[in-house]
Motif scaffolding. Structure first.
Motif, PDB file in Angstrom:
ATOM      1  N   LYS A  54      44.518  27.278  29.254  1.00 27.95           N
ATOM      2  CA  LYS A  54      43.035  27.592  29.377  1.00 27.95           C
ATOM      3  C   LYS A  54      42.556  26.018  28.657  1.00 27.95           C
ATOM      4  O   LYS A  54      42.916  25.910  27.504  1.00 27.95           O
ATOM      5  CB  LYS A  54      42.416  28.669  28.810  1.00 27.95           C
ATOM      6  N   THR A  98      49.113  30.429  27.506  1.00 24.92           N
ATOM      7  CA  THR A  98      49.648  31.919  27.581  1.00 24.92           C
ATOM      8  C   THR A  98      50.661  32.092  28.592  1.00 24.92           C
ATOM      9  O   THR A  98      51.029  31.145  29.387  1.00 24.92           O
ATOM     10  CB  THR A  98      48.500  32.721  28.032  1.00 24.92           C
ATOM     11  N   GLU A  99      51.342  33.190  28.788  1.00 27.26           N
ATOM     12  CA  GLU A  99      52.427  33.612  29.847  1.00 27.26           C
ATOM     13  C   GLU A  99      51.725  33.464  31.075  1.00 27.26           C
ATOM     14  O   GLU A  99      50.396  33.563  31.017  1.00 27.26           O
ATOM     15  CB  GLU A  99      52.869  35.138  29.518  1.00 27.26           C
ATOM     16  N   MET A 101      51.414  34.892  35.036  1.00 27.27           N
ATOM     17  CA  MET A 101      51.489  36.003  35.837  1.00 27.27           C
ATOM     18  C   MET A 101      51.238  35.487  37.476  1.00 27.27           C
ATOM     19  O   MET A 101      50.032  35.194  37.669  1.00 27.27           O
ATOM     20  CB  MET A 101      50.446  37.047  35.455  1.00 27.27           C
ATOM     21  N   ARG A 102      52.535  35.671  38.026  1.00 25.59           N
ATOM     22  CA  ARG A 102      52.387  35.082  39.514  1.00 25.59           C
ATOM     23  C   ARG A 102      51.390  35.769  40.447  1.00 25.59           C
ATOM     24  O   ARG A 102      50.752  34.987  41.367  1.00 25.59           O
ATOM     25  CB  ARG A 102      53.796  35.312  40.007  1.00 25.59           C
ATOM     26  N   ASP A 164      43.486  38.576  27.742  1.00 23.60           N
ATOM     27  CA  ASP A 164      42.208  37.984  27.006  1.00 23.60           C
ATOM     28  C   ASP A 164      41.554  39.111  25.994  1.00 23.60           C
ATOM     29  O   ASP A 164      40.557  39.002  25.952  1.00 23.60           O
ATOM     30  CB  ASP A 164      41.280  37.602  28.020  1.00 23.60           C
TER      31      ASP A 164
HETATM   32  C1  2V2 Z   1      48.084  33.218  40.689  1.00 22.99           C
HETATM   33  N1  2V2 Z   1      48.354  33.537  39.252  1.00 22.99           N
HETATM   34  C2  2V2 Z   1      47.369  33.477  38.357  1.00 22.99           C
HETATM   35  O1  2V2 Z   1      46.198  33.170  38.839  1.00 22.99           O
HETATM   36  N2  2V2 Z   1      47.568  33.770  37.223  1.00 22.99           N
HETATM   37  C3  2V2 Z   1      46.720  33.498  35.971  1.00 22.99           C
HETATM   38  C4  2V2 Z   1      45.371  33.424  36.057  1.00 22.99           C
HETATM   39  C5  2V2 Z   1      44.824  33.352  34.904  1.00 22.99           C
HETATM   40  C6  2V2 Z   1      43.182  32.832  34.676  1.00 22.99           C
HETATM   41  C7  2V2 Z   1      42.822  31.889  35.707  1.00 22.99           C
HETATM   42  C8  2V2 Z   1      41.440  31.675  35.747  1.00 22.99           C
HETATM   43  C9  2V2 Z   1      40.474  32.236  34.823  1.00 22.99           C
HETATM   44  C10 2V2 Z   1      41.106  33.220  33.782  1.00 22.99           C
HETATM   45  N3  2V2 Z   1      39.978  33.895  33.075  1.00 22.99           N
HETATM   46  C11 2V2 Z   1      39.240  34.974  33.625  1.00 22.99           C
HETATM   47  N4  2V2 Z   1      38.551  35.729  32.751  1.00 22.99           N
HETATM   48  C12 2V2 Z   1      38.547  35.267  31.495  1.00 22.99           C
HETATM   49  C13 2V2 Z   1      37.596  36.257  30.878  1.00 22.99           C
HETATM   50  C14 2V2 Z   1      37.665  35.974  29.386  1.00 22.99           C
HETATM   51  C15 2V2 Z   1      36.617  36.973  28.361  1.00 22.99           C
HETATM   52  C16 2V2 Z   1      36.375  36.377  27.083  1.00 22.99           C
HETATM   53  C17 2V2 Z   1      35.183  37.118  29.063  1.00 22.99           C
HETATM   54  C18 2V2 Z   1      37.173  38.323  28.554  1.00 22.99           C
HETATM   55  C19 2V2 Z   1      38.072  34.851  28.669  1.00 22.99           C
HETATM   56  C20 2V2 Z   1      38.841  34.246  29.573  1.00 22.99           C
HETATM   57  C21 2V2 Z   1      39.298  34.223  30.978  1.00 22.99           C
HETATM   58  C22 2V2 Z   1      40.043  33.642  31.753  1.00 22.99           C
HETATM   59  O2  2V2 Z   1      40.774  32.586  31.302  1.00 22.99           O
HETATM   60  C23 2V2 Z   1      42.467  33.559  33.872  1.00 22.99           C
HETATM   61  C24 2V2 Z   1      42.733  34.861  32.991  1.00 22.99           C
HETATM   62  C25 2V2 Z   1      45.438  33.346  33.726  1.00 22.99           C
HETATM   63  N5  2V2 Z   1      46.858  33.669  33.603  1.00 22.99           N
HETATM   64  C26 2V2 Z   1      47.582  33.952  32.431  1.00 22.99           C
HETATM   65  C27 2V2 Z   1      47.316  33.989  34.978  1.00 22.99           C
HETATM   66  O3  2V2 Z   1      48.813  34.024  34.857  1.00 22.99           O
END
Ligand code: 2V2
Length: 284
Positions: A54, A98-99, A101-102, A164
């Motif tokens: 991130k 972070t780790e 996830m596919r 998260d």
């Molecule tokens: C195809 N595989 C993948 O896309 N794998 C993954 C996609 C994401 C990913 C991608 C874009 C945005 C977000 N995302 C979404 N909602 C969020 C919400 C919050 C709160 C504070 C509102 C709860 C904080 C951060 C995020 C955030 O970073 C994530 C988790 C993270 N990880 C670890 C994966 O393995």
């Protein structure tokens, strides 16, 4: 130097912050999407470890508070929690590593995976995995504050992990943080959060009930197209989500227990884990 016949002092190696990641050990790859804090990219750490990075957009997060909390978060380790590997905080924007996830978010996975691949046993197992991760957080007195299918991630063989956790505390956007804001997760919030923003593991349990409903409807939006104000009205009146089509009564009864008005009448995640496991090996 420590004489070789004596073990090193426990403080050895903690001089530099263990949770600090050297950005030169990270290779940034394709973009995975954008979240509350900005763009997230896939990355390779130390040449072989798959990560998600991130890249914190300026002004979206109270960074110093988060960096303090990062030490605690790296210690939360469980097979159903997306592992925080560390942070790159010596430059701006800071990176949260972070780790990886596919298969991305559970919400999208439910919606795009064909129903025959998602039979009741698989759906229940997904809920049990989330429950195990949440039970671990509950044991460590750690509140998620935004548990929902969109904030869980899917790996190979239908592995599901909670992501998260605790980050909601560091969001600066008051459209998200205030219960009157357009981005506040109203549909996952119990009465005590709607009225007094009183978060607890029992408000996470309410959200878990809604997540179970999302899973057993294969990714429908709770309360359909109802406006947030209408949902608040309904929840205050004690009306809850209907039983998903084809969902076992025993499973719907667990959801309803999560939606009891009084927080202390809702089961703990520890109890939920036992109840769901019981259903998994008797009814299914
Ligand atoms: C195809 N595989 C993948 O896309 N794998 C993954 C996609 C994401 C990913 C991608 C874009 C945005 C977000 N995302 C979404 N909602 C969020 C919400 C919050 C709160 C504070 C509102 C709860 C904080 C951060 C995020 C955030 O970073 C994530 C988790 C993270 N990880 C670890 C994966 O393995």
């Amino acid at each position: 130097a420590t004489p070789c016949d004596r073990p090193a002092p426990p403080t050895a190696g903690l001089s530099h912050d263990k949770w600090e990641i050297d950005p030169s050990e990270l290779v940034l790859l394709e973009e995975l999407g954008a979240g509350q804090f900005g763009v997230v990219r896939r990355g390779k750490w130390r040449g072989r470890i798959d990560t998600a990075v991130k890249m914190m957009k300026e002004g979206t997060m109270s960074e110093d508070d988060f960096i303090d909390e990062a030490k605690v978060m790296t210690k939360l380790q469980h097979q159903n929690l997306v592992q925080l590997y560390g942070v790159c905080s010596k430059h701006r924007p800071i990176y949260i590593v972070t780790e990886y996830m596919r298969h991305g978010s559970l919400f999208n996975y439910l919606r795009r995976t064909s129903p025959d691949q998602l039979g009741p046993a698989v759906l229940l197992d997904m809920c049990i995995q989330v429950c195990k991760g949440m039970s671990y957080l509950e044991r460590h007195n750690y509140i998620h504050r935004d548990l929902a299918a969109r904030n869980c991630l899917v790996g190979d063989e239908n592995v599901v992990k909670v992501a998260d956790f605790g980050l909601a505390r560091y969001v600066l956007d008051d459209q998200y943080t205030s219960s009157g804001g357009t981005k506040f997760p109203i549909k996952w919030a119990p009465p005590e959060v709607l009225n007094y923003t009183r978060f607890s593991s029992k408000s996470d349990v309410w959200a878990f009930g809604v997540l179970m409903w999302e899973v057993f409807t294969c990714g429908k939006v709770p309360y359909g197209r109802m406006k947030n104000s209408e949902v608040v009205e309904m929840v205050q009146r004690g009306q809850v989500l209907e039983k998903p089509k084809g969902c076992l009564n025993e499973i719907y009864n667990v959801m309803r227990a999560c939606w009891r008005h009084a927080p202390d009448e809702r089961p703990s995640f520890r109890v939920l884990k036992e109840e769901l496991a019981q259903i998994a090996h008797t009814v299914l």
